[in-house]
Design an enzyme around this catalytic site. Structure first.
Site, PDB file in Angstrom:
ATOM      1  N   THR A  16       0.833  -1.211   0.000  1.00 35.72           N
ATOM      2  CA  THR A  16       0.000   0.000   0.000  1.00 35.72           C
ATOM      3  C   THR A  16       0.869   1.264   0.000  1.00 35.72           C
ATOM      4  O   THR A  16       0.699   2.154  -0.841  1.00 35.72           O
ATOM      5  CB  THR A  16      -0.907  -0.002   1.254  1.00 35.72           C
ATOM      6  OG1 THR A  16      -1.685  -1.197   1.246  1.00 35.72           O
ATOM      7  CG2 THR A  16      -1.834   1.195   1.268  1.00 35.72           C
ATOM      8  N   VAL A 135       3.287   8.295  12.050  1.00 33.43           N
ATOM      9  CA  VAL A 135       2.136   8.756  12.848  1.00 33.43           C
ATOM     10  C   VAL A 135       1.314   9.738  12.010  1.00 33.43           C
ATOM     11  O   VAL A 135       1.862  10.688  11.444  1.00 33.43           O
ATOM     12  CB  VAL A 135       2.584   9.478  14.143  1.00 33.43           C
ATOM     13  CG1 VAL A 135       1.360   9.864  14.977  1.00 33.43           C
ATOM     14  CG2 VAL A 135       3.535   8.624  14.957  1.00 33.43           C
ATOM     15  N   GLY A 190      -7.068  -0.219   2.302  1.00 34.30           N
ATOM     16  CA  GLY A 190      -5.629  -0.095   2.599  1.00 34.30           C
ATOM     17  C   GLY A 190      -5.351   0.652   3.885  1.00 34.30           C
ATOM     18  O   GLY A 190      -4.238   1.107   4.110  1.00 34.30           O
ATOM     19  N   GLU A 193      -3.755  -2.467   9.280  1.00 33.03           N
ATOM     20  CA  GLU A 193      -2.466  -3.150   9.291  1.00 33.03           C
ATOM     21  C   GLU A 193      -2.635  -4.552   8.708  1.00 33.03           C
ATOM     22  O   GLU A 193      -3.747  -5.095   8.653  1.00 33.03           O
ATOM     23  CB  GLU A 193      -1.952  -3.272  10.730  1.00 33.03           C
ATOM     24  CG  GLU A 193      -1.648  -1.944  11.380  1.00 33.03           C
ATOM     25  CD  GLU A 193      -0.608  -1.143  10.603  1.00 33.03           C
ATOM     26  OE1 GLU A 193       0.509  -1.633  10.393  1.00 33.03           O
ATOM     27  OE2 GLU A 193      -0.917  -0.012  10.191  1.00 33.03           O
ATOM     28  N   LYS A 208       2.136   4.481  18.092  1.00 36.24           N
ATOM     29  CA  LYS A 208       2.249   5.880  17.658  1.00 36.24           C
ATOM     30  C   LYS A 208       2.431   6.801  18.859  1.00 36.24           C
ATOM     31  O   LYS A 208       3.171   7.788  18.782  1.00 36.24           O
ATOM     32  CB  LYS A 208       1.014   6.258  16.840  1.00 36.24           C
ATOM     33  CG  LYS A 208       0.988   5.544  15.482  1.00 36.24           C
ATOM     34  CD  LYS A 208      -0.371   5.633  14.824  1.00 36.24           C
ATOM     35  CE  LYS A 208      -0.338   5.038  13.425  1.00 36.24           C
ATOM     36  NZ  LYS A 208      -1.677   4.790  12.878  1.00 36.24           N
TER      37      LYS A 208
HETATM   38  P1  NAP Z   1       1.639  -3.924   2.881  1.00 37.11           P
HETATM   39  O1  NAP Z   1       0.646  -3.400   1.927  1.00 37.11           O
HETATM   40  O2  NAP Z   1       1.377  -5.220   3.559  1.00 37.11           O
HETATM   41  O3  NAP Z   1       3.045  -4.002   2.112  1.00 37.11           O
HETATM   42  C1  NAP Z   1       4.173  -4.549   2.697  1.00 37.11           C
HETATM   43  C2  NAP Z   1       5.251  -4.681   1.625  1.00 37.11           C
HETATM   44  O4  NAP Z   1       6.449  -5.131   2.249  1.00 37.11           O
HETATM   45  C3  NAP Z   1       4.920  -5.694   0.543  1.00 37.11           C
HETATM   46  O5  NAP Z   1       5.336  -5.207  -0.707  1.00 37.11           O
HETATM   47  C4  NAP Z   1       5.734  -6.923   0.919  1.00 37.11           C
HETATM   48  O6  NAP Z   1       6.198  -7.673  -0.187  1.00 37.11           O
HETATM   49  C5  NAP Z   1       6.931  -6.286   1.598  1.00 37.11           C
HETATM   50  N1  NAP Z   1       7.515  -7.157   2.600  1.00 37.11           N
HETATM   51  C6  NAP Z   1       6.975  -7.516   3.784  1.00 37.11           C
HETATM   52  N2  NAP Z   1       7.811  -8.339   4.452  1.00 37.11           N
HETATM   53  C7  NAP Z   1       8.896  -8.483   3.669  1.00 37.11           C
HETATM   54  C8  NAP Z   1      10.110  -9.211   3.777  1.00 37.11           C
HETATM   55  N3  NAP Z   1      10.365  -9.971   4.853  1.00 37.11           N
HETATM   56  N4  NAP Z   1      11.009  -9.137   2.785  1.00 37.11           N
HETATM   57  C9  NAP Z   1      10.765  -8.381   1.683  1.00 37.11           C
HETATM   58  N5  NAP Z   1       9.631  -7.661   1.528  1.00 37.11           N
HETATM   59  C10 NAP Z   1       8.715  -7.715   2.499  1.00 37.11           C
HETATM   60  O7  NAP Z   1       1.906  -2.875   4.057  1.00 37.11           O
HETATM   61  P2  NAP Z   1       1.630  -1.304   4.033  1.00 37.11           P
HETATM   62  O8  NAP Z   1       0.205  -1.043   4.398  1.00 37.11           O
HETATM   63  O9  NAP Z   1       2.176  -0.710   2.801  1.00 37.11           O
HETATM   64  O10 NAP Z   1       2.468  -0.846   5.312  1.00 37.11           O
HETATM   65  C11 NAP Z   1       3.872  -0.749   5.255  1.00 37.11           C
HETATM   66  C12 NAP Z   1       4.370  -0.020   6.501  1.00 37.11           C
HETATM   67  O11 NAP Z   1       3.813   1.283   6.517  1.00 37.11           O
HETATM   68  C13 NAP Z   1       3.979  -0.664   7.815  1.00 37.11           C
HETATM   69  O12 NAP Z   1       4.984  -0.420   8.761  1.00 37.11           O
HETATM   70  C14 NAP Z   1       2.714   0.097   8.207  1.00 37.11           C
HETATM   71  O13 NAP Z   1       2.481   0.065   9.587  1.00 37.11           O
HETATM   72  C15 NAP Z   1       3.105   1.478   7.746  1.00 37.11           C
HETATM   73  N6  NAP Z   1       2.001   2.388   7.479  1.00 37.11           N
HETATM   74  C16 NAP Z   1       0.959   1.978   6.713  1.00 37.11           C
HETATM   75  C17 NAP Z   1      -0.057   2.868   6.448  1.00 37.11           C
HETATM   76  C18 NAP Z   1      -1.240   2.488   5.621  1.00 37.11           C
HETATM   77  O14 NAP Z   1      -2.162   3.310   5.500  1.00 37.11           O
HETATM   78  N7  NAP Z   1      -1.266   1.303   5.020  1.00 37.11           N
HETATM   79  C19 NAP Z   1       0.013   4.174   6.958  1.00 37.11           C
HETATM   80  C20 NAP Z   1       1.116   4.557   7.733  1.00 37.11           C
HETATM   81  C21 NAP Z   1       2.114   3.648   7.981  1.00 37.11           C
HETATM   82  P3  NAP Z   1       5.152  -8.444  -1.174  1.00 37.11           P
HETATM   83  O15 NAP Z   1       4.394  -7.350  -1.858  1.00 37.11           O
HETATM   84  O16 NAP Z   1       5.991  -9.226  -2.109  1.00 37.11           O
HETATM   85  O17 NAP Z   1       4.297  -9.275  -0.267  1.00 37.11           O
HETATM   86  N1  HSE Z   2      -3.422   0.986  10.219  1.00 39.39           N
HETATM   87  C1  HSE Z   2      -3.073   2.338  10.438  1.00 39.39           C
HETATM   88  C2  HSE Z   2      -4.315   3.151  10.728  1.00 39.39           C
HETATM   89  C3  HSE Z   2      -2.352   2.884   9.235  1.00 39.39           C
HETATM   90  O1  HSE Z   2      -5.418   2.655  10.467  1.00 39.39           O
HETATM   91  O2  HSE Z   2      -4.203   4.262  11.232  1.00 39.39           O
HETATM   92  C4  HSE Z   2      -1.822   4.276   9.440  1.00 39.39           C
HETATM   93  O3  HSE Z   2      -0.777   4.290  10.359  1.00 39.39           O
END
Ligand code: NAP
Ligand code: HSE
Length: 446
Positions: A16, A135, A190, A193, A208
């Site tokens: 995401t 955050v 998206g 978590e 956070k």
């Molecule tokens: P996600 O959609 O699950 O994507 C995770 C990515 O990391 C995927 O591309 C996955 O590869 C890769 N990955 C995971 N483990 C791996 C490993 N061991 N080796 C290599 N690649 C690996 O997660 P996300 O929502 O983007 O979140 C990513 C981070 O941002 C997290 O720390 C989350 O807490 C933070 N975050 C997310 C949001 C949100 O709105 N989603 C907001 C703020 C912060 P594959 O694609 O090949 O599976």
């Molecule tokens: N899962 C988190 C939320 C993503 O819903 O706030 C942003 O950090």
């Protein structure tokens, strides 16, 4: 600009957040190069599964599963981490920092567990560590605390910092929607978590809060030290009762200095007065209300989760650290940051007005027994509402409880009372045969 040596980036993760980063770099590369003074060039995109379909076009030649080779590439300047989880992300970022690279991360779970160690590693390696996206999604709360309020002293913060919880509570209130259905929608959008219990059980907000406390209060604090409650116990009837009393229910991360200088840090749902700024922050929006000595009160609001809102914050950090490297002064973002252990307020020692909701069998004398138990523990009632038929409507979440027709919902607002007194009164009440299930206790905040 084309003649400038590019700033080369290894991107860890292309889900995401990572795909949003690639989309923004693709859309705005020319302008970003002007602002940095050099082009930003993706050198590697590390993923688990190279064959997986991506929501953004990625040059297959950039995709890799060999993280170590991509981290150690001597032509790479910056590592952007958008993977999640403590490991292997923690080891990989430590490796990058030890190698003198700058790091940008959105990973609040990792920062909550290891921010002091990562900051120390950045200082030692001479690179930057930036974490705006950890955050508040698109809300610039990290740079506000780290840079803008550098001359000020924050005394309290109250934040809606989990977009998933806020989205679920909003749709439950507006549509009476079932918890599980709204959580599924939050996952599809998206927001949630990879493990959504981190959101709905409050741990993501606790992560956070640890990051915020580090910058706001200079506090080294870990998630298991933060009393944490999620939103599973909240039902549509609570949202309706709260509105009837003039409040919204919001999932909050709260941090404040007490009168004796201890830190009171906690995460829980709370009643927020309808006229307070946080009450109207709905859906996936996040908001953080700060009280500082010099600046006074301020509230930052914006999209708290999702691909592009989060990626905007990641790219802002990337621009900062890339500029610093180009100018030959990496390491400024964490320069002089100090964190230390600080005394924490004792659990149960804080006072608040409380919302109490219980389901009881409709029998003579029950109300008197409840009032008696509250009184024995110094909890005084300010308002009381009783509703028939268990107070539920079609679509309300039942939590597996079977509720008979002779059940009534009773809701109290108390006068100011100590948390430990409220908890003691409720354990006495919940042990009585006339109560069904567990009573709910929510603070009024603000
Ligand atoms: P996600 O959609 O699950 O994507 C995770 C990515 O990391 C995927 O591309 C996955 O590869 C890769 N990955 C995971 N483990 C791996 C490993 N061991 N080796 C290599 N690649 C690996 O997660 P996300 O929502 O983007 O979140 C990513 C981070 O941002 C997290 O720390 C989350 O807490 C933070 N975050 C997310 C949001 C949100 O709105 N989603 C907001 C703020 C912060 P594959 O694609 O090949 O599976
Ligand atoms: N899962 C988190 C939320 C993503 O819903 O706030 C942003 O950090």
């Amino acid at each position: 600009m084309a003649s400038e040596k590019p700033i080369r980036v290894t991107l860890l993760g292309c889900g995401t957040v990572g795909s949003g980063v690639l989309e923004l770099l693709g859309r705005n590369g020319g302008y970003l190069a002007k602002r940095v003074g050099a082009p930003l060039e993706i050198a590697h995109v590390v993923v688990r599964d190279k064959a997986r379909a991506r929501s953004v076009k990625v040059d297959p030649a950039l995709l890799s599963t060999d993280a170590v080779a991509c981290l150690d590439d001597p032509t790479v300047d910056v590592v952007v981490e958008a993977m999640g989880g403590e490991e292997p992300a923690g080891a990989w970022l430590a490796r990058a920092l030890a190698g003198g690279k700058s790091v940008v991360t959105a990973n609040k779970a990792l920062l909550a567990a290891r921010a002091p160690a990562l900051i120390a590693a950045a200082k030692k390696g001479g690179g930057d560590l930036a974490f705006e996206a950890s955050v508040g999604g698109a809300v610039p709360i990290i740079r506000t605390l780290r840079d803008h309020l550098v001359s000020d002293w924050v005394r309290s913060l109250r934040g809606i910092v989990n977009g998933t919880c806020n989205y679920i509570l909003t749709r439950m209130r507006d549509e009476g929607a079932a918890f599980a259905d709204v959580l599924k929608a939050a996952q599809e959008l998206g927001y949630a978590e990879a493990e959504p219990s981190l959101d709905v059980d409050g741990l993501d907000a606790a992560h956070k809060l640890c990051v915020l406390a580090l910058l706001a209060f200079g506090a080294e604090i870990y998630p298991d030290e933060v009393p944490t409650e999620g939103i599973r116990a909240i039902e549509p009837i609570d949202l309706r009762f709260a509105a009837r009393f003039g409040y919204a229910i919001k999932h909050l991360a709260v941090g404040r200095e007490t009168k004796n200088g201890d830190l009171d840090l906690r995460v829980h749902p709370a009643l927020v007065p309808a006229r307070a700024p946080l009450a109207s922050v709905d859906g996936v929006l996040n908001a953080i209300a700060l009280e500082a000595d010099g600046a006074g009160a301020q509230v930052l609001v914006g999209r708290g989760a999702g691909s592009l809102p989060t990626a905007v914050s990641v790219v802002a950090d990337l621009v900062d650290v890339a500029r610093a490297r180009r100018a030959g002064v990496p390491g400024l973002l964490t320069q002089g940051l100090e964190v230390a252990r600080r005394p924490l307020a004792l659990p149960g020692s804080q006072e608040a007005i409380w919302y109490l909701r219980m389901r009881v069998v409709d029998r003579p004398g029950v109300l008197a027994q409840i009032a008696g138990a509250l009184g024995r523990h110094d909890v005084s009632i300010e308002q009381l509402v009783q509703e028939g038929g268990a107070g539920r409507r079609a679509g309300d979440r039942l939590d597996g409880a079977t509720v008979g027709d002779d059940t009534r919902v009773i809701v109290f607002l108390t006068h100011v009372a100590l948390e430990r007194d409220v908890r003691a009164a409720l354990s006495e009440i919940d042990a009585a045969s006339y109560v069904q299930g567990r009573s709910l206790a929510l603070r009024v905040e603000g």
